[in-house]
Design a protein around this motif. Structure first.
Motif, PDB file in Angstrom:
ATOM      1  N   ASP A 180       0.834  -1.214   0.000  1.00 30.74           N
ATOM      2  CA  ASP A 180       0.000   0.000   0.000  1.00 30.74           C
ATOM      3  C   ASP A 180       0.861   1.254   0.000  1.00 30.74           C
ATOM      4  O   ASP A 180       0.599   2.210  -0.729  1.00 30.74           O
ATOM      5  CB  ASP A 180      -0.871   0.038   1.267  1.00 30.74           C
ATOM      6  CG  ASP A 180      -2.114  -0.809   1.099  1.00 30.74           C
ATOM      7  OD1 ASP A 180      -2.476  -1.073  -0.062  1.00 30.74           O
ATOM      8  OD2 ASP A 180      -2.677  -1.214   2.130  1.00 30.74           O
ATOM      9  N   TRP A 183       2.378   1.776  -3.264  1.00 27.61           N
ATOM     10  CA  TRP A 183       1.373   2.243  -4.219  1.00 27.61           C
ATOM     11  C   TRP A 183       1.166   3.750  -4.059  1.00 27.61           C
ATOM     12  O   TRP A 183       1.191   4.502  -5.021  1.00 27.61           O
ATOM     13  CB  TRP A 183       0.047   1.491  -3.984  1.00 27.61           C
ATOM     14  CG  TRP A 183      -1.003   1.872  -4.988  1.00 27.61           C
ATOM     15  CD1 TRP A 183      -1.232   1.315  -6.208  1.00 27.61           C
ATOM     16  CD2 TRP A 183      -1.959   2.954  -4.864  1.00 27.61           C
ATOM     17  NE1 TRP A 183      -2.258   1.949  -6.860  1.00 27.61           N
ATOM     18  CE2 TRP A 183      -2.717   2.966  -6.046  1.00 27.61           C
ATOM     19  CE3 TRP A 183      -2.233   3.902  -3.866  1.00 27.61           C
ATOM     20  CZ2 TRP A 183      -3.746   3.880  -6.277  1.00 27.61           C
ATOM     21  CZ3 TRP A 183      -3.256   4.828  -4.089  1.00 27.61           C
ATOM     22  CH2 TRP A 183      -4.001   4.805  -5.287  1.00 27.61           C
ATOM     23  N   ARG A 184       1.018   4.181  -2.798  1.00 28.45           N
ATOM     24  CA  ARG A 184       0.787   5.617  -2.555  1.00 28.45           C
ATOM     25  C   ARG A 184       1.961   6.455  -3.047  1.00 28.45           C
ATOM     26  O   ARG A 184       1.802   7.613  -3.437  1.00 28.45           O
ATOM     27  CB  ARG A 184       0.569   5.873  -1.062  1.00 28.45           C
ATOM     28  CG  ARG A 184      -0.820   5.471  -0.590  1.00 28.45           C
ATOM     29  CD  ARG A 184      -0.954   5.619   0.902  1.00 28.45           C
ATOM     30  NE  ARG A 184      -0.828   7.014   1.337  1.00 28.45           N
ATOM     31  CZ  ARG A 184      -0.668   7.361   2.615  1.00 28.45           C
ATOM     32  NH1 ARG A 184      -0.594   6.425   3.542  1.00 28.45           N
ATOM     33  NH2 ARG A 184      -0.564   8.632   2.946  1.00 28.45           N
ATOM     34  N   GLY A 186       3.778   5.780  -5.610  1.00 30.73           N
ATOM     35  CA  GLY A 186       3.943   5.653  -7.059  1.00 30.73           C
ATOM     36  C   GLY A 186       4.927   4.577  -7.465  1.00 30.73           C
ATOM     37  O   GLY A 186       5.211   4.416  -8.661  1.00 30.73           O
ATOM     38  N   HIS A 189       2.464   0.372  -9.597  1.00 33.41           N
ATOM     39  CA  HIS A 189       1.443   0.994 -10.442  1.00 33.41           C
ATOM     40  C   HIS A 189       0.049   0.508 -10.089  1.00 33.41           C
ATOM     41  O   HIS A 189      -0.909   1.275 -10.169  1.00 33.41           O
ATOM     42  CB  HIS A 189       1.765   0.736 -11.917  1.00 33.41           C
ATOM     43  CG  HIS A 189       3.054   1.354 -12.334  1.00 33.41           C
ATOM     44  ND1 HIS A 189       4.279   0.747 -12.114  1.00 33.41           N
ATOM     45  CD2 HIS A 189       3.339   2.553 -12.908  1.00 33.41           C
ATOM     46  CE1 HIS A 189       5.250   1.538 -12.554  1.00 33.41           C
ATOM     47  NE2 HIS A 189       4.706   2.649 -13.036  1.00 33.41           N
ATOM     48  N   LEU A 218       3.433   9.977 -10.336  1.00 33.92           N
ATOM     49  CA  LEU A 218       2.356   9.152  -9.807  1.00 33.92           C
ATOM     50  C   LEU A 218       2.294   9.281  -8.282  1.00 33.92           C
ATOM     51  O   LEU A 218       1.209   9.389  -7.692  1.00 33.92           O
ATOM     52  CB  LEU A 218       2.640   7.692 -10.203  1.00 33.92           C
ATOM     53  CG  LEU A 218       1.488   6.694 -10.249  1.00 33.92           C
ATOM     54  CD1 LEU A 218       0.345   7.213 -11.100  1.00 33.92           C
ATOM     55  CD2 LEU A 218       2.003   5.354 -10.805  1.00 33.92           C
ATOM     56  N   VAL A 221       0.629  12.542  -7.439  1.00 30.12           N
ATOM     57  CA  VAL A 221      -0.813  12.484  -7.666  1.00 30.12           C
ATOM     58  C   VAL A 221      -1.498  11.707  -6.543  1.00 30.12           C
ATOM     59  O   VAL A 221      -2.544  12.103  -6.032  1.00 30.12           O
ATOM     60  CB  VAL A 221      -1.115  11.827  -9.039  1.00 30.12           C
ATOM     61  CG1 VAL A 221      -2.604  11.542  -9.179  1.00 30.12           C
ATOM     62  CG2 VAL A 221      -0.613  12.713 -10.158  1.00 30.12           C
ATOM     63  N   ARG A 222      -0.867  10.615  -6.148  1.00 24.83           N
ATOM     64  CA  ARG A 222      -1.478   9.784  -5.110  1.00 24.83           C
ATOM     65  C   ARG A 222      -1.217  10.319  -3.703  1.00 24.83           C
ATOM     66  O   ARG A 222      -1.693   9.756  -2.721  1.00 24.83           O
ATOM     67  CB  ARG A 222      -0.943   8.340  -5.220  1.00 24.83           C
ATOM     68  CG  ARG A 222      -1.447   7.629  -6.463  1.00 24.83           C
ATOM     69  CD  ARG A 222      -0.796   6.273  -6.627  1.00 24.83           C
ATOM     70  NE  ARG A 222      -1.253   5.593  -7.844  1.00 24.83           N
ATOM     71  CZ  ARG A 222      -0.724   4.461  -8.309  1.00 24.83           C
ATOM     72  NH1 ARG A 222       0.276   3.895  -7.666  1.00 24.83           N
ATOM     73  NH2 ARG A 222      -1.182   3.913  -9.405  1.00 24.83           N
TER      74      ARG A 222
END
Lengths: 239, 552, 103, 296
Positions: A180, A183-184, A186, A189, A218, A221-222
Motif C-alpha cells: 500500500d 502504491w501511494r 507511485g 502501479h 504518480l 498524484v497519489r
C-alpha cells in the motif's frame, strides 16, 4: 514452485511453459495476443551472483530470440528476500552482477520489449532493485510484501523507538513496509484484488504503450511522495 | 648479645618458601610446569592471605596465569591480597567475586573501572590505596612485597632464564622484590627456546615457568589513528608548541596518551619546523614508541626515546632505529616502567597530558562517577620533583616565573594540561567541583582521587588560549586565569571579564592571536600524517599496524 | 530539535551583498552554517536549529562574541547543529567569514 | 619529509571535492543550499536536516569541457539517499540528457537507502538507475568516483557499477551489503566487521581494481582524482555500448569470474593466485598498479 504454477494457470489460461531451476523461473506464457517471456525468481530467493547471471542470461536470450521488429513483452516475477548476504558474494562483487542485470533489462527496453513486474511473495531492497523495480509497470499481487527493512530492525539501527515508528507509519508511507505504501508513493502501479480477472489485467499492462519513468509524478498524484517529482524538475530547470 | 637464650629463627620466610616448593614439587619437571597442571599447581603453592602480584600492565597481561588463578578452588585459595599496577582483565574481577582475593593495592583500572566501582560499593573488595606507579613499586620494597608473583615473559630456556621481549613494563620491579625476599616467581612464557636472544631475568630468580597455550595478550594502547585528530586539537597543539615548547625551549619531555598530544607529535615536523624549532625542542623523550612520533623521528626532531613498554607493530621500526631507542643486542626494544617513570619524574622538563575534569584550583581527575580508573603514571610525570637538583633552561625559566623575579633556589617542572573546554554537550571539562569529591564519599576513600594536583600544574591549554599558572600570584588570579580559558562552560562564563583582560595584558592568559596564531590555519592539512597509512609510508614500511587500525 | 533566532546589533559588513555559501557538514559533533545577505546593515541574524537541548544561553554568548569580533551587519547565519561544541561553532563561523565573496 | 602532499579526497567534504575536481570557479550549483530543499521526513523524526540534504549537484568544467557533477556528502547520514537527495540526483541526470555535457561525474559516498525514509530512498535509487541508463543511452558517459569514508554500498553500489568508469582510491570501498549487516545477520565467523584490514581486502579499492571493477586506482588525493578525470576524457569519451554482443561479452566475463573465483572470500587469495605477493595489501598505490600491469 507449486504456488507459481497456480499463478501461471490463472495468468495464462491459454497455456504456459515455465520451468524452475534453482529458484529461477524461465519460460513463456500465452496471451490472447501471443506469447510473452516469463523471467523471475521464486521461494523468496536470496539473489546471489549465480541467480543474477541466470536472470541476465534469460533477458539476453529473450532479446536475441525475439522476431526482429516485434519484440515480445517480458513478464518479471519478483519473489525475493533481497540479496544473498555473504563475504564471498561481496568479494566477488555481487553489486556488479546486479548492475549487469540492470543493464540487460535496459537493453531489452531499448529494443522495444515492454517490461512488467508482478510481485508475488516478497520484494526486498537489493534483490528487487536489480530487475523487478526497473520494469515499465509494477504490480503487487495480494499478500505481496514490499520493504527495505522491517520496523524492528529499523528501530534498532536508527535508535528511534519501535512504538514511535509504528505511530508515524500510520500517517506516512515513507518508511514502513507494505505494498500500500509503495502504491501511494507511485512505486507500484497497481494492486490486483483476488476477485479480479488477472489474465485480462495482465494483458492490459503487457501491451500498454511504453512510457518514461513517471513514478515520481504518480507518487505526487497519489499524495504519498510530494517532493520527488517537483524537485527533480526544479533541478532540471534551475538557472 | 643473649648468648645463652634459645636461638631465635631468622629464616621463617625461607622455610616457608621451601615448604611451598616441596608442596608443588610433583608438578615440576626441572622448572617447567605443564599448562594443564596450572590450577592444582597454584593451589599447592598459594596459602590463604598471601600477598600476590598477578602481573597486569597497561599492555602486557599474564592472562593465562590470571585465568588459572581464577579457576582455583576458593576453599583452598582465598583472601589473597593483590598488589599489582593494573586491573585490566575480567579474570581480575572474578578473583574478588569468588573470594579468592579480598584486598587490593593498585594503580590503574582502565577497562575494569566500572566493574571495580561496583565491587567496592558491594563491599566485595577492600582497597588499600590507589597508587601512582612509582609509589606502588616503592612499596614492593617496603611493606607490600609479594610472596608470590605471576609474571609474563616472551620466552624461557630450559634452565628457566627469561627473555621479556620489547614489553618489559613492571616485570623487573616485581621480580626483584619477590625473588630477593624469599618469594616464589612463576612465569608464563609464549615459547620455550634453546637459546634466548638476551637474558632479562636470570634463571636463579625464577622458580618455575609454564608455556602458555596462547601468547599473552598485548593491547595496542598507544596507537592513535591520526584520522581522528580534530581541527580543534590541531589548534591547541599549535598553541602548545609555540606558546610553551618554543617559549621555554623544552628539550626533555613526556607526553600522555591521547589525540591532543598525538596532534603535537604530528605538528612538530610541520608547524614546529616552520617555527625553526628542530634541534631546539623535543629532543629527548620518556615515551612509549608512539606510532604518531614516527614523522618527528624521521624529520630529525627526536634524538632519543626511553620507553615504559612497547607498542604493537613498532617492533621492526624500533629495531631499525637503534640510535633513537634503547635496544638490546637482538635489536628488540628494552623498556622498563620503573626506570622510565623515574626518568619522567627527574630528567624531564615537561609533562603534557589531558584530563576529563579540572576545577578552579587546577586539580584534575579522570575519575568520574561510577568509575574508579586510578592514576597510572601521569601523577609521577605530572608533578614537580622537589628532589631535583640539576638545572636546564626550561626548568630554570619556569622556576623564575614561579618565584616572581628574585634569584630562584630551584627550578620548576612544566606540567601542562591540554583540554577542550567541552568534551561534548552536557560535559564541560571545567567544573566548580570535581566528581572526585563525590567519589571519595561514595567509595569511602581517604583522599579524593585527584590525578594531578593544581599546585603542580604550570599551564592549561584550551582552544581559547594558554593560561600560565606559574605567573599567578593569588588564588583569585589563578581561578580567573582558569576561567579565562574555560570558554563557554558555566565556569568560563562566570569569569570577571575585566580581570581576565588584565591577566591577558600581563601575559598570564594568551589567546591564539596573542601568540601570532591564525585560527583559520588550524586544519588537518597541517598534520605530518593524516592516516595510519601515512605513518606506515613515512616509516618506510617498517611500522606494521595491527589490523584494527588498517583500512587497506 | 531546538530552534531559536537572535537578531544582534552589528557593524555593517563591507562585502555586502554576499554570495550564499555553506560551510561545514551536519554530522555528529559538527554543524553547517549558511551565510546569506539578509537583515538591515546594522543587524546580524542567527537562526539556529540544534540537536543539543538546553544550550540557548551558551549559543547566545558564542554569537555575541562573534558579532563583537567581526563586522557582520547585514548578514544572516543559518545553522544546523548536530551537537558541535562551542569551539567548533566558533571555528566554522570564522571559516565562513574568511570566505565571504561578492556574488 | 614535511607535509603529506595534497588534500585528501577521503577527508574532503562534498563541496571541497567539487571545488577540487573542477576548473577553478567553474562550478554552478543547481538548487543550492539557499533553496533550503531539506528533508521533511528527517524533520518529522526530530533529526537534524541539511540545507542541501547531503548532495551537491550542478555543472562545471574539467579542462574547459563541461561536465555535470553530482557529489554526495558521506558525513551527513552516511550519504544515504532519501526523497530530496535522490530527486536532486535524478534531476541532474535528466538535465544532462537535455544539455549533453561531456560526461557526468558522480562522486558516490553512500551506504545506500536512508532508512528514515526507506521507501522513498529505494524508489529514488531505482529512478536514479533508470535516469543514469538514459544518460548513457544518449551516449554520454558517467564516471563514478569512489573514495569517501562511506564508499558505495547498497543501491549506490549497484549504481556505481552501472557507470562507464569507476575511479577508486585504495581507501574507497565498493560493495552491496555492508560488513556490519553481514555480521549481524550471518554471524561474526562469516564476516568480522571490526577486522578493518579484512573489510578492505574484501571491498576496498585494491580488490576492486584487481577484478577490473575499478577502472583506475589512484592515491587518496583530490588532485589524483582530478587527474583521473582528465585522462578519462580520452580513455572513456562515450558511454559503453549496450549492444547484445557487448552485453553478452560482459555476461561471459562475469560467468567466468564466478566460476574461477567460486571460493573467493579474501582479496589476498586473489593476489596470491595472481602472484602479486604476500605484501599486496601493503603496497602503495603506484607499486600495486605497476605490479598489476606487469602481470597483465
Amino acid at each position: 514452485m507449486e504456488g507459481k504454477r497456480t499463478l501461471f494457470d490463472r495468468l495464462f489460461p491459454g497455456g504456459h511453459g515455465v520451468s524452475c531451476v534453482g529458484q529461477v523461473l524461465r519460460g513463456w506464457g500465452a496471451t490472447t495476443r501471443g506469447r510473452v517471456h516469463v523471467i523471475g525468481t521464486t521461494d523468496h530467493a536470496a539473489i546471489d551472483a549465480r541467480i543474477a547471471l541466470m536472470l541476465s542470461q534469460a533477458v539476453l536470450d529473450a532479446v536475441a530470440q525475439g522476431p526482429a521488429g516485434s519484440p515480445l513483452p517480458i513478464l518479471f516475477i519478483a519473489d525475493t528476500q533481497g540479496q544473498a548476504l555473504s563475504r564471498h558474494e561481496e568479494a566477488l562483487g555481487l553489486n556488479g552482477y546486479f548492475a549487469h542485470l540492470a543493464r540487460c533489462v535496459q537493453g531489452a527496453r531499448e529494443r522495444g520489449h515492454h517490461l512488467v513486474t508482478l510481485i508475488d511473495g516478497e520484494a526486498v531492497s537489493g534483490g528487487f532493485l536489480a530487475f523487478g523495480l526497473l520494469a515499465d509497470a509494477i504490480v503487487a499481487l495480494p499478500g505481496a510484501e514490499v520493504r527495505v527493512m522491517d520496523l524492528r530492525a529499523m528501530a534498532r539501527i536508527t535508535r528511534i523507538s519501535h512504538d514511535r515508528l509504528v505511530a508515524l507509519a500510520r500517517t506516512s508511507p515513507v518508511f514502513a513496509p507494505g505494498a500500500d505504501n509503495y502504491w501511494r508513493m507511485g512505486g507500484i502501479h497497481a494492486q490486483w484484488r483476488p476477485d479480479q480477472d488477472w489474465a485480462a489485467l495482465l494483458e492490459q499492462q503487457l501491451y500498454a504503450a511504453p512510457a518514461d519513468d513517471a513514478r515520481a509524478d504518480l507518487g505526487a498524484v497519489r499524495g504519498g511522495r510530494l517532493l520527488a517529482a517537483s524537485l527533480a524538475r526544479q533541478v532540471c530547470d534551475a538557472p | 648479645m643473649n648468648a645463652t637464650g634459645p636461638s631465635r629463627l631468622w629464616n621463617h620466610e625461607a622455610r616457608r618458601r621451601t615448604a611451598r616448593l616441596t608442596r608443588c614439587a610433583a608438578f615440576l619437571r626441572g622448572k617447567e610446569v605443564a599448562a594443564a597442571d596450572m590450577v592444582p599447581f597454584l593451589e599447592a603453592v598459594l596459602e590463604p592471605g598471601d600477598r600476590v602480584c598477578l602481573e597486569g600492565n597497561n599492555q602486557k597481561q599474564a592472562d593465562f596465569l590470571a585465568a588459572a588463578l581464577a579457576d582455583c578452588s576458593a576453599q583452598r585459595v582465598h583472601d589473597l591480597h593483590l598488589v599489582q599496577s593494573v586491573l585490566a582483565l575480567p579474570e581480575h574481577m572474578t578473583l574478588f567475586e569468588k573470594g579468592i582475593a579480598r584486598r587490593l593495592d593498585f594503580s590503574f583500572a582502565g577497562p575494569q573501572a566500572h566493574h571495580l566501582a561496583r565491587l567496592v560499593q558491594d563491599r566485595a573488595i577492600e582497597i588499600g590505596a590507589i597508587h601512582t606507579y612509582l609509589e606502588l613499586f616503592g612499596r614492593y620494597f617496603i611493606d607490600l612485597t609479594p610472596q608470590v608473583c605471576l609474571i609474563a615473559a616472551q620466552a624461557a630456556d630450559a634452565a628457566g632464564n627469561l627473555y621479556l621481549g620489547p614489553n618489559t613494563e613492571d616485570t623487573p620491579a616485581i621480580v626483584e622484590a619477590t625473588a630477593f625476599k624469599s618469594g616464589i616467581v612463576i612465569a608464563q612464557v609464549n615459547e620455550l627456546r634453546d637459546a634466548l636472544p638476551r637474558v632479562d631475568v636470570p634463571a636463579d630468580w625464577v622458580d618455575c615457568f609454564v608455556v602458555a597455550p596462547r601468547p599473552h595478550h598485548i593491547e595496542p594502547l598507544f596507537t592513535r589513528d591520526p584520522a581522528h585528530i580534530t581541527e580543534i586539537q590541531v589548534l591547541m597543539a599549535m598553541m602548545a608548541i609555540k606558546g610553551i615548547y618554543a617559549a621555554y625551549g623544552v628539550e626533555r619531555l613526556n607526553h600522555g596518551i591521547g589525540y591532543d598530544t598525538a596532534a603535537i607529535e604530528l605538528l612538530l615536523p610541520t608547524y614546529g619546523a616552520e617555527l625553526g624549532l628542530k634541534g631546539r625542542v623535543a629532543r629527548h623523550w620518556a615515551l612509549n614508541p608512539h606510532p604518531t612520533l614516527i614523522p618527528a623521528i624521521e624529520a630529525g626532531f627526536v634524538e632519543r626515546v626511553h620507553s615504559f613498554g612497547s607498542e604493537v607493530g613498532m617492533e621492526a621500526y624500533v629495531a631499525a632505529r637503534p640510535d633513537v631507542f634503547f635496544t638490546g643486542p637482538d635489536g628488540s626494544l628494552r623498556s622498563n616502567r620503573a626506570f622510565c617513570q623515574m626518568a619522567g619524574l627527574y630528567a624531564c622538563d615537561l609533562f603534557i597530558g589531558s584530563t576529563l575534569q579540572m576545577d578552579l584550583d587546577g586539580n584534575s581527575s579522570t575519575a568520574t562517577l561510577g568509575r574508579i580508573t586510578g592514576f597510572g603514571g601521569a601523577p609521577n610525570m605530572g608533578s614537580d620533583a622537589r628532589g631535583r637538583r640539576h638545572a636546564s633552561a626550561a626548568w630554570l625559566q619556569a622556576g623564575r616565573e614561579k618565584c616572581g623575579g628574585g634569584p630562584p633556589v630551584r627550578g620548576q617542572k612544566l606540567v601542562v594540561q591540554v583540554v577542550e573546554t567541552w568534551r561534548e554537550p552536557h560535559h564541560p571539562t571545567f567544573v566548580e567541583r570535581l566528581d572526585a569529591w563525590q567519589l571519595q564519599e561514595d567509595m569511602g576513600l581517604a583522599l579524593p582521587p585527584i590525578m594531578i594536583h593544581g599546585d603542580d600544574v604550570s599551564h592549561v591549554v584550551t582552544e581559547e588560549g594558554v593560561a600560565n599558572l606559574l605567573l599567578c600570584r593569588t588564588p583569585e588570579e589563578r581561578s580567573q586565569a582558569i576561567r579565562g580559558v574555560a570558554g563557554y562552560t558555566p565556569v568560563g562564563r562566570a569569569r570577571d571579564r575585566r580581570f581576565v583582560e588584565n591577566l591577558r595584558d600581563r601575559g598570564i592568559i594568551r589567546r591564539p592571536e596573542d601568540l601570532g596564531i591564525d585560527v583559520r590555519q588550524a586544519t588537518r592539512d597541517l598534520l605530518a600524517a593524516r592516516t595510519i597509512k601515512d605513518l606506515v609510508r613515512i616509516s618506510d614500511g617498517l611500522y606494521q599496524p595491527p589490523k584494527q587500525f588498517r583500512n587497506w | 530539535m531546538e530552534s531559536f533566532q537572535y537578531d544582534l546589533p552589528a557593524r555593517p559588513c563591507v562585502a555586502l551583498p554576499v554570495r550564499a555559501e555553506l560551510w561545514g557538514v551536519v554530522s555528529s559533533g559538527n554543524l553547517e552554517v549558511l551565510v546569506e545577505t539578509g537583515p538591515p546593515p546594522d543587524q546580524c541574524r542567527f537562526q539556529v536549529e540544534t540537536s543539543a537541548h538546553g544550550f540557548s544561553e551558551v549559543w547566545q554568548a558564542v554569537l555575541e562574541d562573534f558579532v563583537t569580533r567581526h563586522a557582520v551587519g547585514g548578514l544572516s547565519f543559518s545553522i544546523h547543529d548536530a551537537g558541535a561544541t562551542p569551539a567548533v561553532v566558533s571555528l566554522r563561523l570564522e571559516q565562513a567569514m574568511q570566505s565571504l565573496k561578492a556574488p | 619529509m614535511n607535509r603529506i602532499p595534497g588534500k585528501s579526497y577521503r577527508e574532503a567534504t562534498a563541496r571541497q571535492r567539487v571545488a577540487g575536481l573542477l576548473d577553478a570557479d567553474s562550478f554552478a550549483e543547481w538548487v543550492g543550499p539557499a533553496a533550503r530543499a531539506t528533508s521533511p521526513h528527517l524533520a518529522a523524526l526530530g533529526l537534524p536536516c541539511s540545507f542541501d540534504d547531503g548532495v551537491v549537484v550542478g555543472q562545471g568544467r574539467v579542462e574547459e569541457a563541461v561536465v555535470t557533477i553530482i557529489a554526495q556528502e558521506g558525513q551527513f547520514n552516511g550519504g544515504a539517499v532519501g526523497e530530496v537527495h535522490g530527486a536532486k540526483i535524478r534531476g541532474a541526470l535528466q538535465r544532462a540528457v537535455r544539455e549533453r555535457p561531456t560526461a557526468v561525474v558522480f562522486c558516490i559516498d553512500s551506504g545506500g537507502v536512508r532508512l528514515h525514509e526507506a521507501n522513498a530512498g529505494l524508489l529514488a535509487i531505482s529512478e536514479i538507475m533508470r535516469a543514469l541508463l538514459a544518460v548513457q543511452g544518449a551516449g554520454i558517459p558517467v564516471w563514478a568516483l569512489v573514495g569517501g569514508s562511506c564508499g558505495a554500498f547498497g543501491g549506490m553500489g549497484i549504481v556505481a557499477r552501472l557507470c562507464d568508469a569507476v575511479v577508486m582510491s585504495e581507501e574507497g570501498r565498493l560493495g552491496l551489503s555492508g560488513p556490519e549487516v553481514i555480521e549481524t545477520v550471518m554471524g561474526v565467523e562469516e564476516f568480522d566487521a571490526r577486522d578493518r584490514a579484512l573489510v578492505w581486502r574484501v571491498t576496498g579499492g585494491k580488490i576492486r581494481r584487481t577484478l577490473g571493477e575499478a577502472t583506475v586506482l589512484v592515491e587518496d588525493r583530490l588532485s589524483a582524482f582530478r587527474a583521473a578525470l582528465e585522462s578519462l576524457r580520452h580513455s572513456c569519451p562515450v558511454a559503453l555500448p549496450r549492444t547484445l554482443d557487448a552485453l553478452q561479452a560482459v555476461q561471459d566475463q562475469l560467468t567466468a569470474r564466478a566460476t574461477r573465483e567460486s571460493d573467493l572470500r579474501d582479496g589476498q587469495a586473489l593476489w596470491d593466485r595472481l602472484g602479486l605477493g604476500a605484501d599486496a595489501a601493503w603496497m602503495d598505490t603506484a607499486q600495486f598498479n605497476r605490479r598489476l600491469q606487469e602481470l597483465a
